[in-house]
Design an enzyme around this catalytic site. Structure first.
Site, PDB file in Angstrom:
ATOM      1  N   ARG A   5      50.632  43.937 -39.916  1.00 24.82           N
ATOM      2  CA  ARG A   5      50.383  43.464 -41.277  1.00 24.82           C
ATOM      3  C   ARG A   5      51.606  42.824 -41.935  1.00 24.82           C
ATOM      4  NH1 ARG A   5      48.278  48.998 -43.599  1.00 24.82           N
ATOM      5  NH2 ARG A   5      49.849  49.693 -42.083  1.00 24.82           N
ATOM      6  N   CYS A  14      55.031  47.417 -43.788  1.00 28.61           N
ATOM      7  CA  CYS A  14      53.881  48.200 -43.338  1.00 28.61           C
ATOM      8  C   CYS A  14      54.413  49.367 -42.510  1.00 28.61           C
ATOM      9  CB  CYS A  14      52.890  47.334 -42.558  1.00 28.61           C
ATOM     10  SG  CYS A  14      53.491  46.730 -40.966  1.00 28.61           S
ATOM     11  N   ASP A  70      45.021  48.675 -41.677  1.00 32.51           N
ATOM     12  CA  ASP A  70      45.752  48.522 -40.420  1.00 32.51           C
ATOM     13  C   ASP A  70      44.766  48.128 -39.321  1.00 32.51           C
ATOM     14  OD1 ASP A  70      47.374  48.648 -38.217  1.00 32.51           O
ATOM     15  OD2 ASP A  70      48.260  50.596 -38.712  1.00 32.51           O
TER      16      ASP A  70
END
Length: 290
Positions: free
Chosen positions: A112, A106, A253
């Site tokens: 994440r 990420c 996000d």
């Protein structure tokens, strides 16, 4: 009479043809004695300079004083290795025992991707396959445009700047708490993606399209200075492409959102990881057979 005959013989001229002309009897057919026998032997060695038509010999000994110290270089042939080369069977056996490697990526590697690493690790452990996988996560923070505040923007243009935004940090505590409520431990430390990842991992999964573009952009830059397979880009996929229960194409996000954002991320990751494991096992029968 005898006396007279003796006197006559003494007065008679000798016939020169019957006498050798030289005292060196072995060379009687050569009226001049051989030079090698007549020439005096010198008490020392005379060095005769090489002829000018061979200029390469003129400087054979540039330093006559120390030429006896110069030694001929020793040339040795490389010895054959005593270790036999790996056979095809050994190479195949090594490939079979090598764990299948997955890298989740990420932006900052604090929300994440570490959550995806934790979810997938928990899943393979429950299946008893954790020793057959290598699982890790990383961030593209060095190769992405970072916004810091409403009016400030900092763009990483080169990995040579050594700018490490979250490197060495634990995952976001909100993400760790949400995962812990589901019985999932997140223990990874943030790190940036690096060239070796494209060689070491079989599959690289990006959380969103921007992450994927950043990964491929880094790969393109590194390919000019690193030895990477030409088809490395085929390893890069979107995480949500494995989702079966959700229609989202990206994992959002949750960093700037509330608690529900972290729960949504975990829902997507659990769905995608379940399908991801099934896909890997279906395409790699050796994982189950070994």
């Amino acid at each position: 009479m005898t006396m007279m005959m003796m006197m006559m013989m003494m007065m008679r001229p000798l016939h020169t043809s019957r006498l050798p002309s030289s005292p060196y009897l072995p060379f009687c057919h050569n009226h001049s004695p051989p030079t090698s026998l007549l020439a005096p032997k010198p008490p020392f060695l005379i060095l005769v300079p090489p002829p000018k038509q061979y200029p390469s010999l003129l400087n054979s000994y540039p330093n006559q004083k120390n030429r006896h110290r110069q030694q001929r270089p020793i040339i040795t042939a490389p010895m054959a290795s005593s270790t036999p080369s790996s056979t095809t069977g050994e190479a195949e056996a090594e490939a079979e025992t090598k764990p299948f490697s997955v890298l989740f990526v990420c932006l900052g590697n604090i929300c994440r991707s570490p959550a995806a690493e934790g979810v997938f690790t928990d899943l393979v452990k429950k299946k008893g396959l954790d020793f057959k996988f290598k699982i890790d996560s990383a961030g593209t923070i060095n190769y992405h445009e970072i916004k810091m505040g409403p009016d400030f923007k900092f763009k990483i243009v080169s990995d040579e700047l050594h700018f490490r935004y979250h490197e060495g940090n634990e995952a976001d505590p909100r993400m760790r708490a949400a995962a812990k409520r589901r019985g999932i431990q997140i223990t990874s430390m943030s790190r940036p993606i690096q060239p070796a990842d494209f060689r070491d991992f079989d599959l690289i999964l990006a959380m969103d399209k921007q992450n994927k573009d950043d990964i491929l952009g880094a790969l393109e830059r590194w390919s000019f200075r690193e030895t990477l397979p030409a088809d490395t880009y085929k390893k890069v996929h979107l995480m949500c492409s494995y989702c079966k229960k959700h229609d989202e194409t990206e994992v959002p996000d949750p960093y700037y959102g509330g608690p529900q954002g972290f729960e949504k991320v975990l829902d997507l990751l659990e769905d995608a990881c379940e399908s991801l494991l099934g896909s890997i096992l279906a395409e790699n029968n050796l994982i189950l057979d070994s």
